[in-house]
Design a protein around this motif. Structure first.
Motif, PDB file in Angstrom:
ATOM      1  N   PRO A 292      31.924  46.529  24.922  1.00  0.00           N
ATOM      2  CA  PRO A 292      30.462  46.498  24.979  1.00  0.00           C
ATOM      3  C   PRO A 292      30.005  46.613  26.435  1.00  0.00           C
ATOM      4  O   PRO A 292      30.710  46.160  27.348  1.00  0.00           O
ATOM      5  CB  PRO A 292      30.100  45.122  24.414  1.00  0.00           C
ATOM      6  CG  PRO A 292      31.339  44.557  23.832  1.00  0.00           C
ATOM      7  CD  PRO A 292      32.499  45.282  24.400  1.00  0.00           C
ATOM      8  N   LEU A 293      28.823  47.181  26.624  1.00  0.00           N
ATOM      9  CA  LEU A 293      28.336  47.400  27.988  1.00  0.00           C
ATOM     10  C   LEU A 293      28.274  46.095  28.793  1.00  0.00           C
ATOM     11  O   LEU A 293      28.625  46.057  29.969  1.00  0.00           O
ATOM     12  CB  LEU A 293      26.948  48.068  27.947  1.00  0.00           C
ATOM     13  CG  LEU A 293      26.292  48.365  29.286  1.00  0.00           C
ATOM     14  CD1 LEU A 293      27.166  49.264  30.162  1.00  0.00           C
ATOM     15  CD2 LEU A 293      24.912  49.005  29.077  1.00  0.00           C
ATOM     16  N   PHE A 294      27.828  45.010  28.166  1.00  0.00           N
ATOM     17  CA  PHE A 294      27.710  43.755  28.931  1.00  0.00           C
ATOM     18  C   PHE A 294      29.071  43.310  29.461  1.00  0.00           C
ATOM     19  O   PHE A 294      29.179  42.762  30.554  1.00  0.00           O
ATOM     20  CB  PHE A 294      27.022  42.644  28.102  1.00  0.00           C
ATOM     21  CG  PHE A 294      27.871  42.011  27.042  1.00  0.00           C
ATOM     22  CD1 PHE A 294      28.696  40.937  27.340  1.00  0.00           C
ATOM     23  CD2 PHE A 294      27.833  42.485  25.742  1.00  0.00           C
ATOM     24  CE1 PHE A 294      29.473  40.349  26.355  1.00  0.00           C
ATOM     25  CE2 PHE A 294      28.610  41.899  24.756  1.00  0.00           C
ATOM     26  CZ  PHE A 294      29.442  40.840  25.067  1.00  0.00           C
ATOM     27  N   GLN A 295      30.131  43.592  28.684  1.00  0.00           N
ATOM     28  CA  GLN A 295      31.458  43.168  29.128  1.00  0.00           C
ATOM     29  C   GLN A 295      31.971  44.060  30.257  1.00  0.00           C
ATOM     30  O   GLN A 295      32.594  43.590  31.200  1.00  0.00           O
ATOM     31  CB  GLN A 295      32.431  43.210  27.963  1.00  0.00           C
ATOM     32  CG  GLN A 295      33.089  41.872  27.732  1.00  0.00           C
ATOM     33  CD  GLN A 295      33.743  41.820  26.372  1.00  0.00           C
ATOM     34  OE1 GLN A 295      34.399  42.764  25.947  1.00  0.00           O
ATOM     35  NE2 GLN A 295      33.540  40.712  25.680  1.00  0.00           N
ATOM     36  N   HIS A 296      31.689  45.359  30.144  1.00  0.00           N
ATOM     37  CA  HIS A 296      32.064  46.285  31.222  1.00  0.00           C
ATOM     38  C   HIS A 296      31.348  45.890  32.522  1.00  0.00           C
ATOM     39  O   HIS A 296      31.955  45.844  33.589  1.00  0.00           O
ATOM     40  CB  HIS A 296      31.699  47.714  30.808  1.00  0.00           C
ATOM     41  CG  HIS A 296      31.856  48.731  31.895  1.00  0.00           C
ATOM     42  ND1 HIS A 296      32.974  48.809  32.696  1.00  0.00           N
ATOM     43  CD2 HIS A 296      31.015  49.715  32.323  1.00  0.00           C
ATOM     44  CE1 HIS A 296      32.817  49.798  33.564  1.00  0.00           C
ATOM     45  NE2 HIS A 296      31.638  50.360  33.368  1.00  0.00           N
ATOM     46  N   LEU A 297      30.059  45.544  32.404  1.00  0.00           N
ATOM     47  CA  LEU A 297      29.288  45.211  33.611  1.00  0.00           C
ATOM     48  C   LEU A 297      29.635  43.828  34.151  1.00  0.00           C
ATOM     49  O   LEU A 297      29.657  43.611  35.362  1.00  0.00           O
ATOM     50  CB  LEU A 297      27.778  45.264  33.321  1.00  0.00           C
ATOM     51  CG  LEU A 297      27.187  46.635  33.009  1.00  0.00           C
ATOM     52  CD1 LEU A 297      25.706  46.499  32.660  1.00  0.00           C
ATOM     53  CD2 LEU A 297      27.357  47.585  34.196  1.00  0.00           C
ATOM     54  N   GLY A 298      29.879  42.880  33.251  1.00  0.00           N
ATOM     55  CA  GLY A 298      30.032  41.492  33.695  1.00  0.00           C
ATOM     56  C   GLY A 298      31.463  40.999  33.748  1.00  0.00           C
ATOM     57  O   GLY A 298      31.752  39.991  34.380  1.00  0.00           O
ATOM     58  N   GLY A 299      32.372  41.699  33.068  1.00  0.00           N
ATOM     59  CA  GLY A 299      33.761  41.228  33.004  1.00  0.00           C
ATOM     60  C   GLY A 299      33.916  40.238  31.865  1.00  0.00           C
ATOM     61  O   GLY A 299      32.943  39.702  31.340  1.00  0.00           O
ATOM     62  N   THR A 300      35.145  39.972  31.538  1.00  0.00           N
ATOM     63  CA  THR A 300      35.417  39.167  30.343  1.00  0.00           C
ATOM     64  C   THR A 300      35.009  37.702  30.488  1.00  0.00           C
ATOM     65  O   THR A 300      34.823  37.003  29.505  1.00  0.00           O
ATOM     66  CB  THR A 300      36.898  39.288  29.939  1.00  0.00           C
ATOM     67  OG1 THR A 300      37.069  38.735  28.646  1.00  0.00           O
ATOM     68  CG2 THR A 300      37.811  38.544  30.928  1.00  0.00           C
ATOM     69  N   PHE A 301      34.855  37.231  31.736  1.00  0.00           N
ATOM     70  CA  PHE A 301      34.481  35.819  31.916  1.00  0.00           C
ATOM     71  C   PHE A 301      32.977  35.597  31.857  1.00  0.00           C
ATOM     72  O   PHE A 301      32.504  34.489  32.025  1.00  0.00           O
ATOM     73  CB  PHE A 301      35.058  35.282  33.231  1.00  0.00           C
ATOM     74  CG  PHE A 301      36.553  35.281  33.219  1.00  0.00           C
ATOM     75  CD1 PHE A 301      37.251  34.412  32.403  1.00  0.00           C
ATOM     76  CD2 PHE A 301      37.258  36.193  33.984  1.00  0.00           C
ATOM     77  CE1 PHE A 301      38.636  34.431  32.348  1.00  0.00           C
ATOM     78  CE2 PHE A 301      38.638  36.214  33.947  1.00  0.00           C
ATOM     79  CZ  PHE A 301      39.342  35.338  33.124  1.00  0.00           C
ATOM     80  N   ARG A 302      32.230  36.681  31.690  1.00  0.00           N
ATOM     81  CA  ARG A 302      30.774  36.548  31.599  1.00  0.00           C
ATOM     82  C   ARG A 302      30.322  36.788  30.174  1.00  0.00           C
ATOM     83  O   ARG A 302      31.072  37.278  29.341  1.00  0.00           O
ATOM     84  CB  ARG A 302      30.083  37.603  32.494  1.00  0.00           C
ATOM     85  CG  ARG A 302      30.424  37.517  33.952  1.00  0.00           C
ATOM     86  CD  ARG A 302      29.896  36.255  34.598  1.00  0.00           C
ATOM     87  NE  ARG A 302      28.646  36.454  35.307  1.00  0.00           N
ATOM     88  CZ  ARG A 302      28.530  37.088  36.461  1.00  0.00           C
ATOM     89  NH1 ARG A 302      29.545  37.659  37.036  1.00  0.00           N
ATOM     90  NH2 ARG A 302      27.368  37.161  37.064  1.00  0.00           N
ATOM     91  N   GLY A 303      29.071  36.412  29.913  1.00  0.00           N
ATOM     92  CA  GLY A 303      28.483  36.824  28.649  1.00  0.00           C
ATOM     93  C   GLY A 303      28.516  35.769  27.558  1.00  0.00           C
ATOM     94  O   GLY A 303      28.335  36.080  26.388  1.00  0.00           O
ATOM     95  N   ASN A 304      28.732  34.499  27.942  1.00  0.00           N
ATOM     96  CA  ASN A 304      28.652  33.451  26.931  1.00  0.00           C
ATOM     97  C   ASN A 304      27.312  32.740  26.930  1.00  0.00           C
ATOM     98  O   ASN A 304      27.040  31.899  26.094  1.00  0.00           O
ATOM     99  CB  ASN A 304      29.785  32.438  27.114  1.00  0.00           C
ATOM    100  CG  ASN A 304      31.106  33.059  26.751  1.00  0.00           C
ATOM    101  OD1 ASN A 304      31.173  33.866  25.823  1.00  0.00           O
ATOM    102  ND2 ASN A 304      32.142  32.731  27.500  1.00  0.00           N
ATOM    103  N   GLU A 305      26.499  33.084  27.914  1.00  0.00           N
ATOM    104  CA  GLU A 305      25.149  32.515  27.977  1.00  0.00           C
ATOM    105  C   GLU A 305      24.201  33.630  27.566  1.00  0.00           C
ATOM    106  O   GLU A 305      24.424  34.786  27.903  1.00  0.00           O
ATOM    107  CB  GLU A 305      24.810  32.121  29.425  1.00  0.00           C
ATOM    108  CG  GLU A 305      25.801  31.193  30.076  1.00  0.00           C
ATOM    109  CD  GLU A 305      25.633  29.770  29.587  1.00  0.00           C
ATOM    110  OE1 GLU A 305      24.511  29.430  29.192  1.00  0.00           O
ATOM    111  OE2 GLU A 305      26.630  29.033  29.583  1.00  0.00           O
ATOM    112  N   TYR A 306      23.124  33.258  26.902  1.00  0.00           N
ATOM    113  CA  TYR A 306      22.155  34.285  26.520  1.00  0.00           C
ATOM    114  C   TYR A 306      20.818  33.975  27.152  1.00  0.00           C
ATOM    115  O   TYR A 306      20.416  32.817  27.239  1.00  0.00           O
ATOM    116  CB  TYR A 306      22.045  34.368  24.995  1.00  0.00           C
ATOM    117  CG  TYR A 306      23.373  34.744  24.400  1.00  0.00           C
ATOM    118  CD1 TYR A 306      23.839  36.047  24.484  1.00  0.00           C
ATOM    119  CD2 TYR A 306      24.186  33.774  23.837  1.00  0.00           C
ATOM    120  CE1 TYR A 306      25.078  36.389  24.001  1.00  0.00           C
ATOM    121  CE2 TYR A 306      25.433  34.110  23.343  1.00  0.00           C
ATOM    122  CZ  TYR A 306      25.881  35.417  23.429  1.00  0.00           C
ATOM    123  OH  TYR A 306      27.112  35.755  22.960  1.00  0.00           O
ATOM    124  N   PRO A 307      20.131  35.003  27.600  1.00  0.00           N
ATOM    125  CA  PRO A 307      18.856  34.768  28.280  1.00  0.00           C
ATOM    126  C   PRO A 307      17.756  34.359  27.300  1.00  0.00           C
ATOM    127  O   PRO A 307      17.769  34.787  26.140  1.00  0.00           O
ATOM    128  CB  PRO A 307      18.535  36.137  28.889  1.00  0.00           C
ATOM    129  CG  PRO A 307      19.210  37.124  27.989  1.00  0.00           C
ATOM    130  CD  PRO A 307      20.454  36.439  27.500  1.00  0.00           C
TER     131      PRO A 307
END
Ligand SMILES: O=C(O)[C@@H](CO)OP(=O)(O)O
Ligand SMILES: [Mg+2]
Length: 401
Positions: free
Chosen positions: A119-134
């Motif tokens: 997913p784009l968010f994972q490509h941009l943020g890396g696997t350690f990001r993306g557990n918080e949602y805005p």
């Protein structure tokens, strides 16, 4: 694998019916990404330059494509964006247009993600990001540059701060939008919608504050979690040099009066968010207001910072604001936007990723917000070009992208 083999640019419509730039990026191994540039109406004086779509496309074809196609890997976002900067040569993208630049930058990111199968968010943020949602800030009542004969303050934004999920937050904002419709109907106040889908009634700012308060309280009771609200004052649009103050329908406020006025509203309505309360050139006034209310609310710089690292550095040094609005097209590339977010985070400033008043179906900002753990995203409440991002957030949360 992600070597760029072709870039196609075309003119498409944005939500206002204006022409904007769409970019397709293709890679060696069959990766594909498509990006579209949004467009502002209440633009900051220091934003990167948007050119007429046809001109931006022609210039990017001449200058940027030869530096990218067969030369750069879409998976290396910094290389893509550095090539765009080098092709442009100016510091504000006035040669190829920030609209071409941002469309290509976003398309390359998506092509890179496509090749990885991530997913784009994972490509941009890396696997350690993306557990918080805005938390989505939803524009509910608006005027300013976005609608004629409506409020002076540009945006009254619902903020479902107690929502247990993005999905609940998105539905809460839509419910506040509907509730305001009902309140306006009860008060016999007909209202069309502004550029971002917010109601644009012909009411005073004071009445809009009351209506917002009533609507968020009603919906908070129904949904069972806290919903508050905030503002985008778009102070630079109200500020008039000749008047040496902020021009409202009921008179002019000096800078001191404007600070006082905003501080009072923060207290009275418990506002969680105040964007551009003051003019884009007045770091000092921003710092004064931040001193007064910065521990109770986010004081956010949009036209003040224009997603620009140098302007943010000046703001940090001055103590101006405690948060920054992030609009990729305001600066031209995703690299620049991420650099601004990282600088903000290192200095205790919150990032609020944002749409523009002229939008498209593009969903990149939803992924950018998740990738960078941004605490807020401002992307409207209703309307297809707004719900494109909101629904994408719901899908991201549901692991369905
Ligand atoms: O001022 C703003 O924050 C934006 C988005 O709401 O408006 P515009 O895109 O017109 O600059
Ligand atoms: Mg703004």
């Amino acid at each position: 694998m992600t070597l760029i083999t072709d870039i196609r640019l075309r003119r498409v419509l944005d939500s206002r019916g204006n022409a904007t730039v769409e970019a397709d990026v293709l890679t060696e191994s069959g990766g594909f990404g498509r990006g579209k540039a949004p467009s502002g109406a209440s633009t900051g004086e220091y934003e990167a330059i948007e050119l007429p779509a046809q001109e931006a496309i022609a210039n990017a074809r001449d200058d940027a494509l030869p530096r990218l196609v067969g030369e750069v890997h879409a998976g290396n976002q910094r290389d893509v964006d550095a090539a765009l900067r080098a092709a442009d040569g100016s510091d504000d993208f006035s040669e190829i247009g920030a609209n071409s630049a941002v469309a290509i930058s976003m398309a390359a990111a998506k092509a890179g993600a496509d090749v990885l199968g991530a997913p784009l968010f994972q490509h941009l943020g890396g696997t350690f990001r993306g557990n918080e949602y805005p938390t989505p800030l939803g524009n509910i009542i608006g005027g300013g540059e976005h609608a004629a004969d409506a409020t002076n303050i540009q945006e009254f934004l619902a903020a479902p701060v107690g929502a247990p999920s993005v999905e609940d937050a998105v539905f809460a904002n839509a419910a506040v939008h509907q509730e305001v419709h009902d309140i306006l109907a009860e008060r016999d106040l007909p209202a069309g919608k502004g550029d971002e889908g917010a109601w644009a009634p012909s009411v005073s700012d004071d009445e809009a504050f009351e209506i917002m308060e009533e609507a968020v309280e009603t919906v908070a009771d129904d949904f069972g979690f806290a919903i508050t609200f905030g503002l985008d004052v778009a102070g630079a649009e109200l500020y008039d040099d000749e008047e040496d103050g902020y021009v409202y329908d009921d008179g002019v406020k000096s800078t001191e009066e404007q600070i006082e006025y905003i501080a009072e509203k923060v207290e009275e309505y418990d506002l969680v968010y105040v964007e551009d309360p003051l003019d884009e050139n007045d770091y000092e006034a921003f710092a004064d207001l931040t001193d007064r209310v910065g521990d109770q609310t986010l004081v956010c710089g949009d036209d003040l910072f224009v997603t620009n690292v140098e302007r943010l550095e000046a703001g940090i040094a001055a103590g101006a604001g405690n948060s920054i609005l992030i609009k990729p097209n305001q600066i031209g590339t995703l690299t620049d936007a991420v650099d601004a977010i990282e600088l903000a985070t290192r200095n205790g400033y919150e990032s609020v990723v944002s749409h523009r008043s002229g939008e498209t179906e593009d969903t990149t900002i939803a992924h950018l917000a998740v990738a960078t753990d941004a605490p807020f995203i401002k992307t409207g409440a209703v309307g297809g070009e707004r719900t494109a991002k909101l629904n994408e957030l719901i899908r991201i949360e549901d692991n369905a992208v």
